[in-house]
Motif scaffolding. Sequence first.
Motif, PDB file in Angstrom:
ATOM      1  N   LEU A  18       0.827  -1.207   0.000  1.00  0.00           N
ATOM      2  CA  LEU A  18       0.000   0.000   0.000  1.00  0.00           C
ATOM      3  C   LEU A  18       0.860   1.255   0.000  1.00  0.00           C
ATOM      4  CD1 LEU A  18      -2.903  -0.703   2.537  1.00  0.00           C
ATOM      5  CD2 LEU A  18      -3.156  -0.026   0.145  1.00  0.00           C
ATOM      6  N   TYR A  19       1.849   1.263   0.880  1.00  0.00           N
ATOM      7  CA  TYR A  19       2.716   2.433   1.046  1.00  0.00           C
ATOM      8  C   TYR A  19       3.452   2.763  -0.250  1.00  0.00           C
ATOM      9  CZ  TYR A  19       6.473   5.315   3.032  1.00  0.00           C
ATOM     10  OH  TYR A  19       7.362   6.322   3.310  1.00  0.00           O
ATOM     11  N   ILE A  29       2.883   6.387  -2.278  1.00  0.00           N
ATOM     12  CA  ILE A  29       3.940   7.387  -2.504  1.00  0.00           C
ATOM     13  C   ILE A  29       4.274   7.504  -3.991  1.00  0.00           C
ATOM     14  CG2 ILE A  29       4.932   7.121  -0.202  1.00  0.00           C
ATOM     15  CD1 ILE A  29       7.185   5.452  -1.413  1.00  0.00           C
ATOM     16  N   THR A  30       4.096   6.425  -4.733  1.00  0.00           N
ATOM     17  CA  THR A  30       4.347   6.485  -6.172  1.00  0.00           C
ATOM     18  C   THR A  30       3.278   7.318  -6.877  1.00  0.00           C
ATOM     19  OG1 THR A  30       5.492   4.365  -6.188  1.00  0.00           O
ATOM     20  CG2 THR A  30       4.565   5.115  -8.275  1.00  0.00           C
ATOM     21  N   LEU A  60      -6.940   7.161   0.709  1.00  0.00           N
ATOM     22  CA  LEU A  60      -5.502   6.929   0.799  1.00  0.00           C
ATOM     23  C   LEU A  60      -4.686   8.124   0.293  1.00  0.00           C
ATOM     24  CD1 LEU A  60      -5.379   3.168  -0.234  1.00  0.00           C
ATOM     25  CD2 LEU A  60      -4.629   4.127   1.953  1.00  0.00           C
ATOM     26  N   ILE A  61      -5.323   9.288   0.250  1.00  0.00           N
ATOM     27  CA  ILE A  61      -4.624  10.528  -0.093  1.00  0.00           C
ATOM     28  C   ILE A  61      -4.586  11.377   1.169  1.00  0.00           C
ATOM     29  CG2 ILE A  61      -4.548  12.552  -1.583  1.00  0.00           C
ATOM     30  CD1 ILE A  61      -4.267   9.937  -3.104  1.00  0.00           C
ATOM     31  N   SER A 112       2.703  10.871   6.901  1.00  0.00           N
ATOM     32  CA  SER A 112       1.261  10.980   6.659  1.00  0.00           C
ATOM     33  C   SER A 112       0.798   9.917   5.670  1.00  0.00           C
ATOM     34  CB  SER A 112       0.927  12.378   6.126  1.00  0.00           C
ATOM     35  OG  SER A 112       1.280  13.377   7.058  1.00  0.00           O
ATOM     36  N   PHE A 113       1.605   9.673   4.636  1.00  0.00           N
ATOM     37  CA  PHE A 113       1.273   8.615   3.676  1.00  0.00           C
ATOM     38  C   PHE A 113       1.208   7.266   4.381  1.00  0.00           C
ATOM     39  CE2 PHE A 113       3.202  11.650   0.564  1.00  0.00           C
ATOM     40  CZ  PHE A 113       2.057  11.859  -0.184  1.00  0.00           C
ATOM     41  N   LEU A 114       2.187   7.026   5.242  1.00  0.00           N
ATOM     42  CA  LEU A 114       2.237   5.745   5.946  1.00  0.00           C
ATOM     43  C   LEU A 114       1.046   5.593   6.893  1.00  0.00           C
ATOM     44  CD1 LEU A 114       4.140   3.265   6.181  1.00  0.00           C
ATOM     45  CD2 LEU A 114       5.034   4.318   8.253  1.00  0.00           C
ATOM     46  N   LYS A 115       0.649   6.690   7.526  1.00  0.00           N
ATOM     47  CA  LYS A 115      -0.474   6.639   8.470  1.00  0.00           C
ATOM     48  C   LYS A 115      -1.771   6.253   7.763  1.00  0.00           C
ATOM     49  CE  LYS A 115      -2.491   7.530  12.494  1.00  0.00           C
ATOM     50  NZ  LYS A 115      -3.913   7.444  12.155  1.00  0.00           N
TER      51      LYS A 115
END
Length: 502
Positions: free
Chosen positions: A106-107, A111-112, A138-139, A147-150
């Motif tokens: 997911l991560y 990020i990509t 997921l944004i 924040s992305f990881l959270k």
Amino acid sequence: MTKLELIQKVTFGESIAELEAQKLKDYFLKTEFWKLIRNGTNDIVYGAKGAGKSAIYTSITNDIDTLFDEGILVSIAENPTGNTAFSTLKNDPPTTETEFIRLWKLYFLVITAQIFEEYGINDKHAKKVRDILTDCSLIPAQNKLASFLKVCFDFMRSFKNGKEVSTTAEFNPQTGMYSGQKFSLSFGEPTKNDFEKGLIPIEHAYDLLQKSLFENKIKLWIIIDRLDVAFLESEELETNALRALFKAYLDLAQFNEIKIKVFLRDDIWQRITSEGFREASHITKFQNLQWSKESLLNLISRRILDNSELVSTLGLNKIAILSDITKQEQLFYRLFPAQIDLGSRKSATLDWLLSRTMDGKGANSPRELIQLFTHARTIESKRQESGINELEGDQLISRQAFKEAVYEVSKQRLEQTIYAEFPALKQYIELLRGDKAEQSAETLMIKWSLEKKETLDVAKKIVSIGFFEQRGEILNPKYKIPFMYRPYLDITQGSATVDSEE
């Protein structure tokens, strides 16, 4: 310029790549290891702490724009400095390897997608990925890795009891068919009907990324470093996280346009595979960083020649010197004494320095060598200020300054690396203070007050971190403490005996 002024101006740079990200461009050594990563041949870099993993990683981050011009899009999965992106997980981490695998996938996807948007990649495939992530919340609100990881962690946690579909997805209570939001990600394979209604397996999202990359004639590199500080809370957490990372790496290897590049300490790799890791045999695109005497001489030469005042004062031809290893050696012995310990049977200075910065595994790393020169320069500067001048010709550092600097490197290595990262072993190492350099299982049993099996278990751990060099037979091992650790611990040459220990 006086000799003191010149010495004070000379610098050998930082020993930690993260502290000189921009400066590294000027004297980074493009080794064969670097080339194998840079040309896309290898994905995984193993190496001891200070061996140069982060220097290669930093060179890639410095070259992001150049790489994009070459058709390579780089997505950075960890903060180069400061708090690790994974710090948000320390209080409530994933509990299983499966959860971690899902989290990694997911991560990397999230990020990509953000990098795609930053570079204006917005074809129909990229747009669909963005729509999927938007519908799945997921944004994140902030453009930060943490924040992305959270948001990924929160979404991943919505997969309860091993189910392949998130509990946030909505289903018709009468038909049992998916009827929720426009899109939802799944970690399993949905039915044709559910897929058409918007239940998307995560592999399909990666397939969309792959198609977008192919149509835009670019490749994607997802790069991650600093894994030694990402999961400090426990070895179990670290093992779960990193095993899952490599499983995710293997799962995503099917997408030819996407490469995950991992930079990891070799002792951590050995630890996570020590109890068996079946997938390890499938990881073939790796390299283990090692430094030869010649490559370390070249590294020091580059840092010397980055000092413009020194180059100008001595009239040095930088290009000519760096293109000829013989000229590099000549420069070295022009600036430094021929020997540290004088005598026909004593080693030359470079060999002496390498022996004093070598660990129990017989490996030299740039970090300790750079630290040694930096400390020696500071010591020499103070000697010159005090009116002590034992330098000849163009020499910058005296034999005595090098000898004194070894203590500082020894202290720094033990306090900031060995003790900081392996606190449970500190008590056993400290019990060797003031003792002899060569120990046996019997002398260690007495010194540590342990039975033989416990002694051998502790000694094995100490060997694994490079403090002991193991010699002799398996059933009757001997342990030698390398020169690097001796000054700070006041270790003297020779073999400990049972009688002396008793």
